[in-house]
Motif scaffolding. Structure first.
Motif, PDB file in Angstrom:
ATOM      1  N   VAL A   1       0.851  -1.191   0.000  1.00 58.64           N
ATOM      2  CA  VAL A   1       0.000   0.000   0.000  1.00 58.64           C
ATOM      3  C   VAL A   1       0.883   1.236   0.000  1.00 58.64           C
ATOM      4  CG1 VAL A   1      -1.823   1.272   1.186  1.00 58.64           C
ATOM      5  CG2 VAL A   1      -1.812  -1.228   1.252  1.00 58.64           C
ATOM      6  N   ARG A   2       0.545   2.177  -0.875  1.00 58.94           N
ATOM      7  CA  ARG A   2       1.307   3.429  -0.921  1.00 58.94           C
ATOM      8  C   ARG A   2       0.384   4.580  -1.288  1.00 58.94           C
ATOM      9  NH1 ARG A   2       3.277   0.695  -5.721  1.00 58.94           N
ATOM     10  NH2 ARG A   2       2.688   1.808  -7.647  1.00 58.94           N
ATOM     11  N   GLU A   3       0.789   5.772  -0.887  1.00 60.63           N
ATOM     12  CA  GLU A   3       0.026   6.957  -1.257  1.00 60.63           C
ATOM     13  C   GLU A   3       0.174   7.237  -2.751  1.00 60.63           C
ATOM     14  OE1 GLU A   3      -0.177  10.410   1.479  1.00 60.63           O
ATOM     15  OE2 GLU A   3       1.361   9.309   2.622  1.00 60.63           O
ATOM     16  N   LEU A   4      -0.856   7.830  -3.327  1.00 65.87           N
ATOM     17  CA  LEU A   4      -0.876   8.118  -4.756  1.00 65.87           C
ATOM     18  C   LEU A   4      -0.843   9.624  -4.989  1.00 65.87           C
ATOM     19  CD1 LEU A   4      -3.669   5.605  -5.834  1.00 65.87           C
ATOM     20  CD2 LEU A   4      -1.215   5.193  -5.586  1.00 65.87           C
ATOM     21  N   CYS A   5      -0.161  10.025  -6.061  1.00 66.65           N
ATOM     22  CA  CYS A   5      -0.053  11.461  -6.322  1.00 66.65           C
ATOM     23  C   CYS A   5      -0.041  11.804  -7.809  1.00 66.65           C
ATOM     24  CB  CYS A   5       1.205  12.031  -5.659  1.00 66.65           C
ATOM     25  SG  CYS A   5       2.738  11.286  -6.253  1.00 66.65           S
TER      26      CYS A   5
END
Length: 259
Positions: A6-10
């Protein structure tokens, strides 16, 4: 814990992948998607929560949320969608919890359909969240493959991030749910139909159907009868100040304040 990464999206390309995933899950009518690329971009850019769960290079889940009132205390998780059987839903929630704690937040809230038994079990049993408010026709009419033809009643789930049962759930432990002696069935499944009972006892059990989504397609009238019964029984109890203390078997365990 093993599972999706899971990772933040940008990036715009990532948000477009999220929209494609959500379209596959909800199959909304044109213009009825739960979020847009532009909204995801705005949320991410302004420091809110937008994250994706990946199995290798494949997006298998995504979630978006925003800071909620009172300022500095809560995150509201607006939408989470995940491919079944990949562990993405749990991975996203655990990531979301760590993200919120790192920012000094004490709770995360979200809404879910109280009739969807698997979601109730996941939210209450696997996560340790608790429904605290019943919200009638919260989103108005919805036009997607999952919700179309039904009223959009929701309950507000509150995840108190440092509560002992939540801490245990985050470690993969189950907080035992006990049904006290003398509990009564306020709503039960009787041959597929809701059967109402007493709601004046200290502990009331509120059953929900095994698969409301299939029931909506197979028998819309029966699905509507469940919607109205749960609204009146569970909604009525919460309106009176009763507390949902867990989910056991096929329904909610509700502790009612009795003079």
């Amino acid at each position: 814990m093993t599972g999706p990464d899971v990772r933040e999206l940008c990036r715009i390309e990532e948000f477009e992948d999220v929209l494609r995933l959500f379209d596959e899950i909800w199959r909304p009518d044109p213009g009825g998607a739960p979020v847009t690329v532009e909204l995801l971009r705005a949320l991410s850019h302004s420091g809110n929560y937008v994250a994706g769960a990946y199995d290798g290079e494949t997006l298998v889940g995504a979630s978006a949320g925003f800071f909620a009132a009172p300022a500095g205390e809560a995150l509201h998780s607006h939408v989470t969608g995940a491919v079944g059987g990949r562990g993405a839903g749990l991975a996203l929630k655990l990531h979301q919890r760590e993200w919120a704690l790192a920012r000094g937040l004490g709770r995360i809230t979200w809404t879910y359909d109280p009739l969807v038994r698997r979601n109730a079990h996941f939210n209450l049993t696997k996560l340790g969240a608790r429904p605290e408010r019943y919200l009638r026709s919260f989103y108005g009419a919805m036009y997607d493959a999952i919700n179309a033809g039904d009223e959009s009643d929701r309950v507000l789930a509150v995840w108190r991030l440092t509560d002992p049962r939540v801490v245990a759930a985050a470690r993969g432990e189950r907080w035992p749910v006990e049904v006290p002696e003398g509990a009564v069935a306020g709503l039960a499944d009787r041959d597929g139909a809701p059967e109402r009972g007493r709601t004046d006892a200290p502990v009331v059990l509120v059953g929900v159907p095994a698969d409301i989504e299939s029931l909506r397609l197979r028998d819309p009238e029966a699905a509507a009868s469940w919607r109205h019964a749960v609204r009146e029984v569970l909604g009525g109890l919460l309106d009176e100040g009763a507390r949902v203390t867990g989910f056991h078997g096929s329904g909610y365990v509700v502790e009612r304040r009795v003079p």
